[in-house]
Write an enzyme that holds these catalytic residues in place. Structure first.
Site, PDB file in Angstrom:
ATOM      1  N   GLU A  81       2.700   4.952  -3.850  1.00 12.44           N
ATOM      2  CA  GLU A  81       2.032   5.760  -4.874  1.00 12.44           C
ATOM      3  C   GLU A  81       2.009   7.236  -4.472  1.00 12.44           C
ATOM      4  O   GLU A  81       2.074   8.127  -5.327  1.00 12.44           O
ATOM      5  CB  GLU A  81       0.600   5.240  -5.065  1.00 12.44           C
ATOM      6  CG  GLU A  81      -0.201   5.982  -6.110  1.00 12.44           C
ATOM      7  CD  GLU A  81      -1.624   5.467  -6.222  1.00 12.44           C
ATOM      8  OE1 GLU A  81      -2.493   6.244  -6.695  1.00 12.44           O
ATOM      9  OE2 GLU A  81      -1.888   4.303  -5.839  1.00 12.44           O
TER      10      GLU A  81
ATOM     11  N   ASP B  60      -1.976   1.129  13.968  1.00 11.28           N
ATOM     12  CA  ASP B  60      -2.304   0.656  15.301  1.00 11.28           C
ATOM     13  C   ASP B  60      -2.429  -0.861  15.307  1.00 11.28           C
ATOM     14  O   ASP B  60      -3.028  -1.451  14.396  1.00 11.28           O
ATOM     15  CB  ASP B  60      -3.631   1.283  15.745  1.00 11.28           C
ATOM     16  CG  ASP B  60      -4.061   0.850  17.125  1.00 11.28           C
ATOM     17  OD1 ASP B  60      -3.463   1.321  18.098  1.00 11.28           O
ATOM     18  OD2 ASP B  60      -5.002   0.031  17.220  1.00 11.28           O
TER      19      ASP B  60
END
Length: 539
Positions: free
Chosen positions: A262, A204
């Protein structure tokens, strides 16, 4: 390590946004919840989308309906609990659907323990976690920065005898990303959800993280921004060169990408900026920041073929290896069938816009209810909930009209809740409820399912380059090219009147059997009825 065999799977994906307050209420309190989303995951999976973006469901006082977070690592009781979220993740994954959460990093709620501590004194451990500034000698704020939601972006705090910055509501203080501890805290909160199985994050206001350290005032805008804010909002009168889109944000987004990689997760960024395409290009180039970004440039009032073409071509010209997400509707803007279609034959216009959106180069992001061709709901002033709309009423009515609950049936409250809905269910939505559209082969819902399924069979539309043709308004025409595949021509009539014109490139093209939009090409002459379209293999 990536969980996906194709590292660029997100480029071929379709995102579907769920606004949880308005999806389905399972406990009768009038507000949608996580269990409601879980209950409707079969519907979402049948639609054929790949990723479900869920607007914030974290703990919040709900002054901005979840975009004011008071605890980044827990579910607000209004929506359920962590166990409910885990069930949602498990069911989504069992259906082959990925879950994307909405991270509001630039600001939090004034109720967050971090801000409560920060405002308590000038020397506490979190004193520098937010953007504080002394007043000018005359008591005024330190500069002229404005809030997106109206008024100054500075609020006086009597505890510290300083101003704090808020780009949005007064109750949404801005975090100080110049402080490394703040950055790490945000990355840690995202890791919490990634470890629970989240597949992606929607960032956002992703260009609002940093501010100019010198607190320099913004100059007047040379060209007023009416894409990000309404023209009754003075925010668009400034060139926002100091209060957002700062160069330091690039390094933070690179740290974010390392964390996402990751877990094999993806990120899409919301960019509201004076030159949104430039920021989108900067934030998606190089493969080491955001995977993709979208702007408000197709979320505005302008519906012309020329405008749409310019956004796509400008992005393509300004970034070679970045990726766009094209959105024509979300929880912040009037529904596209009203905003662009002016409520004229919303079913036909909704189909046409969906087909166009799914054919552009980029990852489509659909908003709940657009697959049903819902129009903007009229919410009377006394029922308005959105603080943005209350501030600028009546010229700007806020965002409630696109946030009304989904009408699943044409019964009481549209099958959304057994209680009193937090916003009224629109009668016009009940008339075209999902249950009614299920049994209509020609409905927007069933068209959306067919169109999405057909797109999957067309690698040109998911991976191909895009080249536009000259065509008269309101026609948008382009081809999608992919090495080793036949080029596909796509032509759309965005207008409510029939159009005939000659397109030499279409001469000899072989018509493709697509999901059901009317239109034909005869010896190079394109004949499209209102909201018609045509797809074909180039000769």
């Amino acid at each position: 390590m990536s969980k996906h065999a194709n590292p660029n799977w997100w480029q071929e994906a379709i995102i579907y946004q769920v606004y949880p307050r308005s999806y389905l209420d399972t406990n009768g309190d009038g507000v949608g919840d996580l269990a409601g989303i879980t209950d409707r995951l079969d519907y979402i999976a049948k639609l054929g989308v790949d990723i479900v973006w869920i607007s914030p469901f974290f703990k919040s006082p709900m002054k901005d309906f979840g975009y004011d977070v008071s605890d980044y690592c827990d579910v607000d009781p209004l929506f359920g609990n962590l166990a409910d979220f885990d069930k949602l993740i498990a069911k989504a994954h069992s259906l082959g659907v990925k879950i994307m959460i909405d991270q509001v990093m630039s600001h939090c709620s004034e109720d967050h323990p971090w801000f409560k501590e920060s405002r308590s004194s000038r020397d506490n451990p979190k004193a520098d976690w937010f953007v504080w500034a002394d007043p000018l000698p005359d008591g005024n704020p330190p500069n002229n920065w404005l809030s997106v939601f109206g008024g100054s972006s500075w609020q006086w705090d009597s505890r510290r005898k300083q101003y704090y910055m808020h780009n949005f509501l007064v109750s949404q203080p801005d975090l100080n990303f110049h402080n490394p501890e703040v950055q790490q805290a945000m990355l840690d909160s995202l890791r919490f959800w990634l470890e629970r199985g989240v597949d992606g994050v929607r960032m956002d206001a992703c260009n609002f993280h940093f501010h100019d350290r010198q607190l320099r005032s913004n100059p007047p805008a040379l060209v007023r921004d009416t894409a990000t804010v309404t023209d009754v909002n003075p925010y668009g009168m400034q060139a926002h060169i100091h209060d957002k889109s700062q160069p330091e944000n690039v390094a933070f987004l690179q740290r974010l990408r390392v964390l996402l990689d990751e877990f094999g997760a993806v990120a899409i960024g919301e960019v509201g900026a004076d030159d949104a395409l430039a920021v989108m290009a900067e934030y998606t180039a190089g493969g080491d920041k955001l995977h993709m970004a979208y702007s408000f440039n197709l979320l505005n009032e302008i519906c012309t073929a020329r405008h749409i073409r310019k956004q796509v071509e400008d992005f393509k010209a300004r970034v070679k290896d970045g990726w766009a997400s094209w959105s024509v509707g979300n929880h912040d803007v009037p529904r596209v069938t009203t905003r662009w279609g002016k409520n004229h034959n919303p079913a036909a216009f909704g189909k046409l816009v969906l087909a166009m959106q799914l054919s552009l180069k980029g990852t489509p992001c659909l908003y709940q209810g657009d697959e049903l061709a819902f129009t903007e709901a009229e919410v009377p002033y006394e029922l308005i909930q959105d603080p943005y709309g209350i501030t600028f009423w009546p010229e700007f009515k806020g965002r409630d009209g696109c946030r009304t609950p989904i009408a699943w049936t044409n019964g009481e409250n549209g099958g959304f809740t057994a209680g009193k809905p937090w916003l009224p269910v629109a009668e016009e939505h009940k008339a075209v409820a999902a249950s009614l559209q299920e049994g209509d082969a020609d409905s927007p819902l069933n068209f959306a399912r067919r169109m999405i399924a057909w797109r999957r069979t067309m690698p040109q539309l998911t991976r191909g380059d895009i080249v536009f043709y000259e065509a008269p308004e309101p026609v948008l025409a382009f081809r999608r090219e992919l090495p080793g595949e036949r080029s596909v021509i796509a032509i759309f009539n965005l207008g409510k009147e029939a159009v005939n014109f000659t397109l030499p490139a279409a001469k000899g093209a072989q018509k493709l059997e697509q999901p059901g939009l009317p239109g034909e090409v005869v010896d190079g002459e394109v004949r499209l009825p209102a909201y018609g379209a045509w797809f074909g293999y180039a000769a």
